[in-house]
Scaffold this active site. Structure first.
Site, PDB file in Angstrom:
ATOM      1  CG  HIS A 152      -2.073  -0.901   1.141  1.00  0.00           C
ATOM      2  ND1 HIS A 152      -3.384  -0.472   1.138  1.00  0.00           N
ATOM      3  CD2 HIS A 152      -2.136  -2.252   1.060  1.00  0.00           C
ATOM      4  CE1 HIS A 152      -4.204  -1.518   1.050  1.00  0.00           C
ATOM      5  NE2 HIS A 152      -3.461  -2.605   1.014  1.00  0.00           N
ATOM      6  CG  ASP A 171      -4.069   2.792   1.725  1.00  0.00           C
ATOM      7  OD1 ASP A 171      -3.334   2.390   0.818  1.00  0.00           O
ATOM      8  OD2 ASP A 171      -4.929   2.077   2.281  1.00  0.00           O
ATOM      9  CB  ALA A 202      13.674 -12.561  -6.592  1.00  0.00           C
ATOM     10  CD1 TRP A 242      -3.253  -1.987  -8.756  1.00  0.00           C
ATOM     11  CD2 TRP A 242      -4.414  -3.636  -9.709  1.00  0.00           C
ATOM     12  NE1 TRP A 242      -3.811  -1.478  -9.910  1.00  0.00           N
ATOM     13  CE2 TRP A 242      -4.528  -2.480 -10.516  1.00  0.00           C
ATOM     14  CE3 TRP A 242      -5.072  -4.811 -10.113  1.00  0.00           C
ATOM     15  CZ2 TRP A 242      -5.263  -2.467 -11.699  1.00  0.00           C
ATOM     16  CZ3 TRP A 242      -5.805  -4.792 -11.291  1.00  0.00           C
ATOM     17  CH2 TRP A 242      -5.896  -3.630 -12.073  1.00  0.00           C
ATOM     18  CB  SER A 261       2.413  -8.819  -8.659  1.00  0.00           C
ATOM     19  OG  SER A 261       3.289  -8.935  -7.558  1.00  0.00           O
ATOM     20  CB  ALA A 320      -6.682  -8.901  -0.599  1.00  0.00           C
ATOM     21  CD  GLN A 363      -3.963 -11.806  -3.476  1.00  0.00           C
ATOM     22  OE1 GLN A 363      -4.017 -13.045  -3.435  1.00  0.00           O
ATOM     23  NE2 GLN A 363      -3.271 -11.097  -2.581  1.00  0.00           N
TER      24      GLN A 363
END
Length: 480
Positions: free
Chosen positions: A23, A127, A356, A376, A378, A396, A398
């Protein structure tokens, strides 16, 4: 003799992040765009979260000031914990409730400051988990702006649930459906696909009672008291939801300004990415043909169970596709014994433990697919890189995002029905992997490349996101 006019102070904007990396980072990216256009910013933070602001403060010297306040005390949050990093998803309601206590100290600070020093606060950008900042904006005579780190659809669905007080279907089955008649297309989702936060609100026990109503009130403040919503999205991806104000978002104004993240170079410049790590993984990827490698990562919050990790490992082996599998620090022990050695010996797979260089990896020509939880951030990183997605939603927003990517944007293919602890059939997943890397995935990959070009155009001068951002900044200037 004429007196020289005093210099005009830039409009001052108060920024209120939610202390979760997924966020806070996009909100800070958006705030950076405001600062680059000449606005002055004050960002609310706490002592432990202040280091997250360091790159942001360094990038905009003199334009951004931190407002460091003690993190609100809560019997439900361990001492010293000031962000959701490393916390399970069930901690989110606790943080939403606890942060409401910041309203009074922020208001006291705002009223004690001298507007002549750095200009009056004309807007509060917060937010969407910090809905208490909307009545705060009203108290300060400022415009309240809700920033959504999710897309329009991903924000409209939870606001609709809390606004309408949707109850669990009478059938009490996970496959029972919930409808959203006020959202374009009238989407329907299974109860198990509804956000964990809302299911906690409906199904939580007596121990959750103290936080339940304050969490709902935060969403209602966004809908009832805000001036408008800013989304980290683009019209090429969610145009149908931006055509007109939505009832489930209080018919408030909407601006689509994404992707807000800076376009990192091949070495990666975000989230601690280093040139060394990017170069090392890039060298491993170099021999593979274009678009042939599957990048697997489920973000920092999702911890795979041993059974789920075993099913994924078996599918990767049976499919024979080249892969990079990033396992978070909490998941590193669940990789099946011997799997990593076999993959390395075959020269077609590597397991990355911990962090990574995701941005640089997605931009490597060999990477053609991203197996993702559909968070979101990603999603937008993959979209900007032109990489098609294999959807595996967990919680969430997703499930909502996954449906959008597969059915509407056509840049993704389902990998697993998803949900925490839900394991796919290894044989079925292996077939999906082999198919998408082959000819059957060509059209989806081509569409992903098209979306990347549209995303790049959106944030350039003359693009839709660029225009929305400039329009919003001008309106903020007019508020003074």
């Amino acid at each position: 003799m004429e007196t020289a006019a005093a210099p005009t102070l830039a409009p001052h904007v108060l920024v209120v992040p939610f202390p979760a990396q997924g966020h806070a980072l996009p909100l800070l990216d958006f705030a950076g765009l405001l600062a680059a256009r000449g606005l002055r910013l004050t960002v609310v933070t706490s002592p432990a979260n202040l280091p997250l602001l360091s790159p942001f403060l360094a990038a905009h010297p003199g334009a951004v000031t931190p407002l460091t306040l003690p993190f609100p005390s809560s019997s439900s949050i361990p001492p010293g914990v000031e962000s959701t990093r490393g916390c399970p998803p069930e901690y989110f309601p606790v943080f939403i409730h606890a942060l409401t206590a910041l309203r009074e100290p922020v208001r006291a600070w705002a009223r004690s400051r001298s507007p002549s020093d750095d200009g009056p606060i004309v807007a509060v950008v917060a937010d969407f988990f910090c809905g208490w900042a909307q009545p705060l904006a009203r108290d300060l005579g400022a415009a309240g702006i809700v920033f959504s780190p999710s897309g329009v659809l991903g924000a409209a669905v939870p606001h609709s649930l809390f606004r309408r007080l949707v109850r669990r279907p009478a059938a009490a089955e996970e496959s029972s459906v919930v409808t959203f008649p006020a959202i374009p297309g009238e989407p329907v989702y299974q109860w198990r696909e509804v956000s964990m936060l809302y299911r906690w609100f409906v199904e939580g026990g007596e121990e959750d009672e103290q936080a339940r109503e304050p969490v709902r009130r935060n969403f209602l403040w966004n809908v009832e008291e805000s001036w408008g919503f800013v989304f980290n999205t683009l019209r090429a991806l969610e145009g149908r939801y931006l055509e007109q104000p939505l009832e489930d978002l209080g018919f408030r104004r909407m601006w689509a300004v994404g992707p807000v993240a800076p376009d990192a170079d091949a070495a990666g410049a975000r989230g601690g990415e280093t040139a060394v790590a990017a170069a090392s993984l890039g060298a491993w990827l170099d021999p593979f043909p274009e678009g042939s490698v599957v990048y697997v990562s489920f973000g920092s919050q999702a911890v795979l169970t041993p059974g789920v990790a075993a099913a994924l490992a078996e599918a990767l082996e049976r499919s024979a596709v080249p892969f990079v599998w990033v396992v978070g620090a909490g998941s590193s022990g669940v990789v099946p014994k011997g799997f990593e050695v076999r993959a390395a010996s075959a020269g077609r797979g590597v397991v990355v433990r911990g962090w990574a260089p995701q941005l640089a990896t997605l931009r490597h020509p060999a990477v053609g697919w991203f197996m993702t939880h559909c968070g979101w951030n990603s999603v937008l990183e993959s979209a900007a890189a032109g990489v098609a997605m294999l959807t595996w939603p967990m919680t969430a927003d997703q499930f909502v995002n996954a449906r959008l990517l597969v059915d509407e944007a056509r840049v993704a293919v389902p990998a697993c029905a998803g949900g925490f602890g839900v394991a796919p059939d290894p044989g079925e997943l292996a077939t999906v992997l082999a198919d998408v890397v082959g000819e059957k995935g060509r059209d989806v990959r081509a569409r992903a490349k098209e979306l990347a070009a549209e995303a790049a155009r959106a944030v350039m001068e003359g693009g839709s996101s660029y225009a929305d951002l400039d329009g919003l900044v001008q309106e903020i200037r007019n508020l003074r």
